[in-house]
Design a protein around this motif. Sequence first.
Motif, PDB file in Angstrom:
ATOM      1  N   LYS A  62      35.713  22.148  38.213  1.00 51.93           N
ATOM      2  CA  LYS A  62      35.348  20.840  38.746  1.00 51.93           C
ATOM      3  C   LYS A  62      36.501  20.231  39.535  1.00 51.93           C
ATOM      4  CE  LYS A  62      32.043  19.733  35.068  1.00 51.93           C
ATOM      5  NZ  LYS A  62      31.780  18.864  33.895  1.00 51.93           N
ATOM      6  N   SER A  63      37.729  20.414  38.999  1.00 53.27           N
ATOM      7  CA  SER A  63      38.910  19.914  39.711  1.00 53.27           C
ATOM      8  C   SER A  63      39.094  20.627  41.039  1.00 53.27           C
ATOM      9  CB  SER A  63      40.163  20.101  38.849  1.00 53.27           C
ATOM     10  OG  SER A  63      40.079  19.352  37.669  1.00 53.27           O
ATOM     11  N   LEU A  64      38.780  21.940  41.040  1.00 52.84           N
ATOM     12  CA  LEU A  64      38.914  22.745  42.252  1.00 52.84           C
ATOM     13  C   LEU A  64      37.953  22.252  43.335  1.00 52.84           C
ATOM     14  CD1 LEU A  64      40.823  25.123  42.806  1.00 52.84           C
ATOM     15  CD2 LEU A  64      38.902  26.658  42.382  1.00 52.84           C
ATOM     16  N   PHE A  65      36.719  21.984  42.931  1.00 50.93           N
ATOM     17  CA  PHE A  65      35.739  21.492  43.904  1.00 50.93           C
ATOM     18  C   PHE A  65      36.041  20.043  44.304  1.00 50.93           C
ATOM     19  CE2 PHE A  65      33.418  25.236  42.662  1.00 50.93           C
ATOM     20  CZ  PHE A  65      32.748  25.594  43.826  1.00 50.93           C
ATOM     21  N   GLY A  66      36.635  19.278  43.389  1.00 53.86           N
ATOM     22  CA  GLY A  66      37.081  17.931  43.742  1.00 53.86           C
ATOM     23  C   GLY A  66      38.182  17.973  44.789  1.00 53.86           C
ATOM     24  N   ALA A  67      39.112  18.932  44.615  1.00 55.98           N
ATOM     25  CA  ALA A  67      40.191  19.105  45.595  1.00 55.98           C
ATOM     26  C   ALA A  67      39.626  19.528  46.950  1.00 55.98           C
ATOM     27  CB  ALA A  67      41.185  20.148  45.094  1.00 55.98           C
ATOM     28  N   MET A  68      38.605  20.401  46.907  1.00 54.00           N
ATOM     29  CA  MET A  68      37.954  20.831  48.150  1.00 54.00           C
ATOM     30  C   MET A  68      37.334  19.639  48.879  1.00 54.00           C
ATOM     31  SD  MET A  68      34.772  23.471  48.652  1.00 54.00           S
ATOM     32  CE  MET A  68      33.590  22.214  48.169  1.00 54.00           C
ATOM     33  N   LEU A  69      36.689  18.751  48.116  1.00 55.34           N
ATOM     34  CA  LEU A  69      36.081  17.557  48.689  1.00 55.34           C
ATOM     35  C   LEU A  69      37.148  16.651  49.323  1.00 55.34           C
ATOM     36  CD1 LEU A  69      33.433  15.921  49.043  1.00 55.34           C
ATOM     37  CD2 LEU A  69      33.966  14.806  46.861  1.00 55.34           C
ATOM     38  N   CYS A  70      38.282  16.506  48.615  1.00 51.76           N
ATOM     39  CA  CYS A  70      39.388  15.680  49.150  1.00 51.76           C
ATOM     40  C   CYS A  70      39.938  16.250  50.448  1.00 51.76           C
ATOM     41  CB  CYS A  70      40.505  15.563  48.112  1.00 51.76           C
ATOM     42  SG  CYS A  70      40.085  14.546  46.700  1.00 51.76           S
ATOM     43  N   ILE A  71      40.089  17.585  50.491  1.00 57.22           N
ATOM     44  CA  ILE A  71      40.566  18.240  51.717  1.00 57.22           C
ATOM     45  C   ILE A  71      39.590  17.971  52.857  1.00 57.22           C
ATOM     46  CG2 ILE A  71      40.917  20.487  52.833  1.00 57.22           C
ATOM     47  CD1 ILE A  71      43.279  19.776  51.184  1.00 57.22           C
ATOM     48  N   GLY A  72      38.291  18.142  52.582  1.00 53.87           N
ATOM     49  CA  GLY A  72      37.278  17.906  53.612  1.00 53.87           C
ATOM     50  C   GLY A  72      37.297  16.481  54.122  1.00 53.87           C
ATOM     51  N   LEU A  73      37.400  15.523  53.196  1.00 52.45           N
ATOM     52  CA  LEU A  73      37.417  14.108  53.586  1.00 52.45           C
ATOM     53  C   LEU A  73      38.676  13.739  54.360  1.00 52.45           C
ATOM     54  CD1 LEU A  73      35.991  12.443  50.338  1.00 52.45           C
ATOM     55  CD2 LEU A  73      34.823  12.733  52.537  1.00 52.45           C
ATOM     56  N   SER A  74      39.789  14.420  54.081  1.00 54.18           N
ATOM     57  CA  SER A  74      41.031  14.140  54.811  1.00 54.18           C
ATOM     58  C   SER A  74      41.024  14.768  56.205  1.00 54.18           C
ATOM     59  CB  SER A  74      42.243  14.641  54.021  1.00 54.18           C
ATOM     60  OG  SER A  74      42.242  16.052  53.931  1.00 54.18           O
TER      61      SER A  74
END
Length: 433
Positions: A26-38
């Motif tokens: 879940k943390s990994l996919f959360g990090a992926m979402l943060c990268i995408g949003l940035s």
Amino acid sequence: MTIFSSLLFAKSLIFPKAEKKSSARKSLFGAMLCIGLSIIPMVVVTSISNGMINAMTERIIGLSSSHLEAFVAAGISQTSSPENFKKYAQGLLELEDIKNVFPEVNISALAAGKKIRTGIEIRAVESDIFETNQSFKKLFTFIEGDTSSFTSGSTTALIGQKMAEELELKKGDTFRVITTRSLENKIIPRLTSFTVGAVISSGYQELDQFWVFIPLETAYSKLSLDDASYNILIETKDAFSPDLVRLQKKTASCFGRYANVYRWDQIHSAEFENFSSTKVMLVFVMMMIVLVASVNISSAIIMLVMERQKEIAILKSIGASPAGISFSFLLAGMSCAAGGIIFGLPLGIILTILSNQIINGLEKVINLFTRLFHGQKIVLMDPAYYLSEIPVEIPVKQVILIVIGVLLLSLLVSYLPARKAGKEKPLEILRKN
């Protein structure tokens, strides 16, 4: 441990069995979402700033100074009449790589409208310049009127949109231009009436707000030229050519002591330094956002290593190499960044393409609320400071650099936790568990 085995293990890290709960995943996919949003604002800001700066640069070069500009001395026979001045400028066409020349006389003056006066910059040009100069033809928009009455010797003037608004002038209206001349140590004003032939705009109000175009012959016959400057705009094959310095020297030697020749980047050095520093600062701020987002990848990999300690111990017990284990976790981190790129990059490009529509929509919504509270109308893209419309331009090379930068950043932040995973000792892990 083979590369294929590392790939399989990396796949199991990212996509574990459905029945297995994983907070690290879940943390990994959360990090992926943060990268995408940035990545979204980074692509949007880079594309818009590139488009705005390139469009402003094009207008400054094409409409103001051209590629080279010669400042010719006053009081010489070559500038004594419009015919001599044109002939003097046309002589430059014999030089190689000179495409076109546009002689003009600049005069600082006052314009008197119906109620107020304002300072103006008179640009006396050839009457066909709006057809022969491709930059004028492409970049100027006619808000009212046309060039049909802008003929040699006429008292027709083409004025900027901002000035027309300030002086409350429209096509066909008459206004007065006040110039000065010296006579027996006295300053005597000279008034000349002009008719508005057209109201024009370059889309960049800061550039054209004081411009008044009149025919070259009219300046010689109707205005005082005591304080006039004589310029020749010189168009080459490429404004950004490395040969521009050589052309500058050749043109200067052709003029001799009667003129000084400058490149566009010398005349407008302050503006372009400002553009460059603004662009660098925007990219720096956006990279800081991506860097903060990428720290989440490092945290997610650390959690993943702690969660998969038993699997690491078992794999190492049956002969998996530390490098192979580390490689799997590196792949997991880079896959997270790649997922963010796949998610964020298209959205950033779509938002860039729709930027004008989004800003117009926001402007309408904001002004709807301001009307309710009797506030003033708000213009988000005020042409006094920006271009009236955002030029949509996707910088492919810079987008590729963003993608490579994000992947390298994810590799960097994943390295330490991945290296730690490769150094885990299986006997200690199995003893603890």
